[in-house]
Design a protein around this motif. Structure first.
Motif, PDB file in Angstrom:
ATOM      1  N   ASP A  64       6.455  -2.199  -2.887  1.00 41.95           N
ATOM      2  CA  ASP A  64       6.515  -2.563  -1.472  1.00 41.95           C
ATOM      3  C   ASP A  64       5.735  -1.748  -0.315  1.00 41.95           C
ATOM      4  O   ASP A  64       5.043  -2.227   0.552  1.00 41.95           O
ATOM      5  CB  ASP A  64       8.115  -2.717  -1.164  1.00 41.95           C
ATOM      6  CG  ASP A  64       8.751  -4.169  -1.567  1.00 41.95           C
ATOM      7  OD1 ASP A  64       7.803  -4.938  -1.884  1.00 41.95           O
ATOM      8  OD2 ASP A  64       9.810  -4.192  -1.479  1.00 41.95           O
ATOM      9  N   ALA A  65       6.102  -0.354  -0.858  1.00 33.54           N
ATOM     10  CA  ALA A  65       5.544   0.495   0.248  1.00 33.54           C
ATOM     11  C   ALA A  65       4.032   0.431   0.007  1.00 33.54           C
ATOM     12  O   ALA A  65       2.930   0.231   1.097  1.00 33.54           O
ATOM     13  CB  ALA A  65       5.674   2.064  -0.255  1.00 33.54           C
TER      14      ALA A  65
ATOM     15  N   LEU B 220       0.623   5.357  10.086  1.00 30.54           N
ATOM     16  CA  LEU B 220       1.893   4.840   9.301  1.00 30.54           C
ATOM     17  C   LEU B 220       2.467   5.767   8.390  1.00 30.54           C
ATOM     18  O   LEU B 220       1.680   6.408   7.387  1.00 30.54           O
ATOM     19  CB  LEU B 220       1.590   3.491   8.723  1.00 30.54           C
ATOM     20  CG  LEU B 220       2.665   2.770   7.968  1.00 30.54           C
ATOM     21  CD1 LEU B 220       3.810   2.169   8.839  1.00 30.54           C
ATOM     22  CD2 LEU B 220       2.245   1.344   7.284  1.00 30.54           C
TER      23      LEU B 220
ATOM     24  N   MET C 203       5.502   6.821   5.361  1.00 28.23           N
ATOM     25  CA  MET C 203       6.704   6.065   4.496  1.00 28.23           C
ATOM     26  C   MET C 203       7.050   7.125   3.588  1.00 28.23           C
ATOM     27  O   MET C 203       6.164   7.875   3.112  1.00 28.23           O
ATOM     28  CB  MET C 203       6.059   4.904   3.820  1.00 28.23           C
ATOM     29  CG  MET C 203       6.361   3.645   4.749  1.00 28.23           C
ATOM     30  SD  MET C 203       6.191   2.285   3.838  1.00 28.23           S
ATOM     31  CE  MET C 203       4.362   2.076   3.975  1.00 28.23           C
TER      32      MET C 203
ATOM     33  N   LYS D 185      -1.183  -4.234   4.046  1.00 28.23           N
ATOM     34  CA  LYS D 185      -0.866  -5.305   5.005  1.00 28.23           C
ATOM     35  C   LYS D 185      -1.225  -4.747   6.477  1.00 28.23           C
ATOM     36  O   LYS D 185      -1.597  -5.588   7.348  1.00 28.23           O
ATOM     37  CB  LYS D 185       0.291  -6.115   4.902  1.00 28.23           C
ATOM     38  CG  LYS D 185       0.228  -7.452   4.083  1.00 28.23           C
ATOM     39  CD  LYS D 185       1.333  -7.970   4.080  1.00 28.23           C
ATOM     40  CE  LYS D 185       1.842  -8.646   2.739  1.00 28.23           C
ATOM     41  NZ  LYS D 185       3.163  -8.470   2.278  1.00 28.23           N
ATOM     42  N   SER D 186      -0.937  -3.706   6.719  1.00 25.85           N
ATOM     43  CA  SER D 186      -0.710  -2.921   7.814  1.00 25.85           C
ATOM     44  C   SER D 186      -2.019  -2.782   8.553  1.00 25.85           C
ATOM     45  O   SER D 186      -2.440  -2.675   9.772  1.00 25.85           O
ATOM     46  CB  SER D 186       0.119  -1.459   7.833  1.00 25.85           C
ATOM     47  OG  SER D 186      -0.787  -0.537   7.371  1.00 25.85           O
TER      48      SER D 186
ATOM     49  N   ALA E  61      -2.588   5.026   6.756  1.00 26.16           N
ATOM     50  CA  ALA E  61      -0.945   5.189   6.304  1.00 26.16           C
ATOM     51  C   ALA E  61      -1.042   6.497   5.361  1.00 26.16           C
ATOM     52  O   ALA E  61      -1.712   6.844   4.480  1.00 26.16           O
ATOM     53  CB  ALA E  61      -0.574   4.035   5.457  1.00 26.16           C
TER      54      ALA E  61
ATOM     55  N   ASP F 282      11.099   0.692  -4.724  1.00 26.43           N
ATOM     56  CA  ASP F 282      10.266   0.545  -3.628  1.00 26.43           C
ATOM     57  C   ASP F 282       8.788   0.913  -3.440  1.00 26.43           C
ATOM     58  O   ASP F 282       8.150   0.692  -2.512  1.00 26.43           O
ATOM     59  CB  ASP F 282      10.915   1.399  -2.426  1.00 26.43           C
ATOM     60  CG  ASP F 282      12.502   1.211  -2.353  1.00 26.43           C
ATOM     61  OD1 ASP F 282      12.885   0.199  -2.418  1.00 26.43           O
ATOM     62  OD2 ASP F 282      13.386   2.247  -1.867  1.00 26.43           O
TER      63      ASP F 282
ATOM     64  N   ARG G  21       2.205  -2.341  -0.697  1.00 23.94           N
ATOM     65  CA  ARG G  21       1.592  -3.597  -0.120  1.00 23.94           C
ATOM     66  C   ARG G  21       1.941  -3.615   1.414  1.00 23.94           C
ATOM     67  O   ARG G  21       1.086  -4.012   1.978  1.00 23.94           O
ATOM     68  CB  ARG G  21       2.798  -4.824  -0.802  1.00 23.94           C
ATOM     69  CG  ARG G  21       2.041  -5.469  -2.025  1.00 23.94           C
ATOM     70  CD  ARG G  21       2.865  -6.389  -2.608  1.00 23.94           C
ATOM     71  NE  ARG G  21       4.206  -5.974  -2.953  1.00 23.94           N
ATOM     72  CZ  ARG G  21       4.576  -5.760  -4.213  1.00 23.94           C
ATOM     73  NH1 ARG G  21       3.724  -5.878  -5.030  1.00 23.94           N
ATOM     74  NH2 ARG G  21       5.747  -5.288  -4.624  1.00 23.94           N
ATOM     75  N   THR G  22       2.811  -2.799   1.878  1.00 24.09           N
ATOM     76  CA  THR G  22       3.045  -2.807   3.387  1.00 24.09           C
ATOM     77  C   THR G  22       1.847  -2.088   3.732  1.00 24.09           C
ATOM     78  O   THR G  22       1.432  -2.522   4.790  1.00 24.09           O
ATOM     79  CB  THR G  22       4.374  -2.113   3.673  1.00 24.09           C
ATOM     80  OG1 THR G  22       5.377  -2.896   2.945  1.00 24.09           O
ATOM     81  CG2 THR G  22       4.707  -2.029   5.279  1.00 24.09           C
ATOM     82  N   ALA G  23       1.493  -1.138   3.262  1.00 21.67           N
ATOM     83  CA  ALA G  23       0.289  -0.056   3.785  1.00 21.67           C
ATOM     84  C   ALA G  23      -0.754  -1.041   3.717  1.00 21.67           C
ATOM     85  O   ALA G  23      -1.543  -1.052   4.574  1.00 21.67           O
ATOM     86  CB  ALA G  23       0.109   1.137   3.009  1.00 21.67           C
TER      87      ALA G  23
END
Lengths: 159, 561
Positions: B518-519, B506, B508, B525-526, B530, B515, B521-523
């Protein structure tokens, strides 16, 4: 100040390189290093002479101790130690000077190992200083080659 | 069985279940035996990665990390990783293939004298010459690597030795007449230390990586609490004392906190535990803790009085020695208020010189990224780093509260360490969120291990603090070299997010402050590997900073304006 370290090591390949490498890395100059087997064939003894002030000698013995193959290190007390060195000295000497050189050798209890028309080869055992003294006396005759073993030393007494 | 199978058996006997490596001609027999074994092997893309993975694995788990490489270039590619492990006392066993015994010394194809090359950077090494030596050598190697002051051990094995037959018997206890680490501290010295601690009015505990190696965090805390002593840790000691505790001073030294450096400068008793008075900690030696009596507890006798003269030396395991001191202290008459004035002074310093940075509108501040990681992971991630500015921000702006959660290259200062080390840490601790904070310069030194992370589905998160510079050198150039940025501008950069995607991870790119969270947290969760490329403020500096050769209380940038 010159220190004589008596170092017991495991008789295994590579040990000499490890010990010598450690000295080089830590910036210590080895004056002489003699290695030989001991009464136990699995153990060798290294006699190492180094120039060092008190503090660094402590550091170098500690670092030496870290080598896995090093079993024991003794910083020999010169008062309680006998030390010897062996030297082979080739000196120029013809018929005219032969007697004089042989006489010098005799005074130092050195032995003549080889004679040629122009040279004599002398074997001498003794302290560093004794060998130096003979060397200086022979110098005017023209010393062509010297081989010295470096110091070996052992503690006096029963130990 | 064959020698190669004996190697597998010996590894299993040592409790190994994970190895990192890359095959080559001279380890084909070993890899053939691995093929049938239940050891988990991680194929790396560069042998340096294998060494760092083994290192990260060891630091995160406390077990011995194992890496394998073939002879010659494979073996020499391990060298940086071995040196790194040596400087930071990480337990590691590196296995290298060697040219056939009868070819050794002939400059055979892919022959390198790897035991010679690594001699100054290993705790010990072996060149196995007889197949029957395999069980004994492996037994000794793991014992040496993991006991005393831990360190890397190298085993070099010619290919024919791996192929020869052996009547395998597990090795007995190692018989090493020259290797006897001292575990128990000297009783008299322990008593002397306790007396000095009880008498001190301005004591400071200074803990290094040895605290974590020995698992001595509880004992350290017990003494700090009982005697009300503030505690500072080295870079290697981060997590050895929880930074959310009131007695914590954080890190000391060149980039240490102002209050830690002032406390050490003004203390009357400095208690060093498992730390080696490194030049990055002491600054100018002549003025380091000059009013203080010094106690030094260390496993390695050679560390004591190496850099700084010690009044009370104690050689031994930190846990054992601290427990002994604690027991002594409990029997002594104590005045609990003795250090009260001192603690007040420390609090004043903390208030006056807090860690800080100036937030700039429109920019992502690198320190903010670290703070966000800390908030989102609740200080519970395993944080790995390379070397440079990002490392120091990670050391300073993350709250280190647990041991074995900080994996960073201390002594050698190895760029390229963090990412493979993070992979190793995640392999060892799959239950943990593992984050590698990297620089845009250092990440490219082992970027190829993205393939390893993706291939084995190891969800490590790389947070690049991308400032377009080799930042720490640039900082020195700015402060001490008249801003002449010689070769520290790395303007030609890849699109890191695209690189990550190309490898199957992943990716980003984050350019706005809002951001950042969020970045991360997204990583997390994925649950995928990443790469988060944070474009941070380019010319931000690490402060406080003690210029090289200065006293540690002569910090620049240590005052909040």
């Amino acid at each position: 100040m010159k220190h004589t370290l008596s170092v017991l090591v495991e008789n295994k390949p590579g040990v000499l390189a490890r010990v010598a490498g450690l000295f080089a890395r830590r910036g210590f100059n080895i004056n002489s290093l003699a290695v030989g087997i001991t009464e136990d064939p699995d153990i060798s003894r290294m006699t190492i002479t180094v120039d060092a002030e008190e503090h660094p000698i402590e550091q170098v013995t500690k670092q030496l101790h870290k080598l896995i193959n090093v079993i024991k290190i003794t910083d020999l007390d010169p008062e309680k130690t006998v030390a010897r060195e062996l030297a082979l000295i080739k000196v120029k000497s013809d018929a005219g000077t032969r007697a004089e050189v042989m006489q010098l050798a005799e005074i130092f209890r050195a032995r003549i190992l080889d004679v040629s028309k122009k040279t004599l080869t002398i074997e001498i055992t003794g302290t560093y200083e004794k060998i130096d003294a003979l060397e200086q006396l022979l110098a005017p005759h023209g010393v062509t080659e010297i081989v010295r073993t470096g110091r070996i030393a052992i503690e006096r007494g029963e130990k | 069985m064959k020698g190669s199978e004996a190697i597998i058996e010996s590894l299993k006997a040592a409790g190994v279940d994970v190895v990192f490596g890359l095959p080559g001609g001279m380890v084909i027999p070993l890899y053939d035996a691995l093929f049938d074994s239940d050891l988990k092997h991680y194929l790396v893309r560069h042998e340096q990665g294998a060494a760092h993975m083994a290192d990260g694995y060891a630091r995160a788990t406390g077990k011995v990390g194992v890496c394998i490489a073939t002879s010659g270039p494979g073996a020499t590619n391990l060298v940086t990783g071995i040196a790194n492990a040596y400087m930071d006392s990480t337990p590691m066993v590196a296995i290298t293939g060697q040219a056939r015994s009868d070819l050794i010394g002939t400059d055979a194809f892919q022959e390198a004298d790897i035991t010679g090359i690594t001699e100054p950077i290993v705790k010990h090494s072996y060149l196995i010459k007889k197949t029957e030596d395999i069980p004994r050598v492996f037994r000794e190697a793991f014992y040496i690597a993991s006991t005393g002051r831990p360190g890397p051990v190298l085993i070099d094995i010619p290919s024919d030795i791996q192929l020869a037959d052996i009547d395998y018997k597990p090795a007995g206890k190692p018989d090493l007449p020259g290797y006897k680490p001292t575990l128990k501290g000297h009783k008299k010295q322990i008593r002397a230390a306790a007396k000095a601690i009880a008498a001190a009015e301005r004591p400071v505990l200074y803990a290094g990586g040895g605290i974590i190696t020995a698992g001595a965090e509880k004992e350290l805390m017990a003494i700090a609490k009982l005697m009300k002593i503030p505690v500072t840790t080295t870079l290697m000691g981060l997590g050895g004392f929880p930074e959310n505790n009131d007695l914590s001073l954080g890190m000391l030294g060149m980039h240490g906190t102002g209050y830690a450096n002032y406390a050490v400068t003004h203390c009357d008793l400095l208690i060093g535990v498992g730390a080696r008075f490194d030049d990055r900690v002491t600054g100018k030696l002549a003025t380091f803790a000059r009013q203080a009596k010094k106690i030094h507890i260390d496993m390695d006798p050679a560390e004591i009085s190496k850099n700084v003269a010690i009044d009370i030396p104690i050689v031994g395991d930190a846990r054992d020695v601290l427990a002994g001191i604690h027991a002594e202290l409990k029997t002594m008459k104590r005045e609990p208020k003795k250090t009260a004035l001192w603690l007040e002074q420390v609090i004043t310093w903390k208030k006056k010189h807090p860690l800080h940075y100036k937030d700039e509108k429109g920019a992502i501040m690198p320190q903010y990224v670290i703070e966000e990681i800390n908030r989102i992971t609740r200080s519970d991630a395993i944080l790995c780093t390379d070397v440079g500015q990002h490392q120091m921000w990670s050391a300073l702006f993350y709250s280190h509260i647990k041991p074995r959660h900080w994996v960073s290259s201390g002594g050698l200062g190895t760029m390229g360490f963090g990412f493979p080390a993070a992979i190793g840490a995640k392999v060892g601790r799959p239950d943990k969120v593992v984050i590698d904070v990297a620089g845009d310069g250092s990440f490219q030194m082992n970027i190829q291990e993205l393939a390893t992370a993706v291939c084995y589905d190891i969800p490590v998160i790389v947070c690049i603090l991308n400032n377009g510079f080799l930042g720490m050198v640039r900082q020195w150039q700015e402060l001490f070299w008249n801003k002449r940025y010689s070769e520290t501008v790395i303007s030609c950069q890849p699109d890191f997010a695209a690189v990550a995607e190309a490898y199957g991870a992943l990716g980003m790119t984050i350019t706005g402050k809002k951001d950042v969270g969020d970045a991360i947290r997204t990583a997390i969760k994925s649950k995928r590997p990443a790469v988060l490329d944070f474009h941070v403020k380019a010319e931000e500096n690490v402060f406080p900073m003690v210029p090289a050769g200065k006293s540690i209380d002569e910090m620049i940038g240590g005052h909040k304006s």
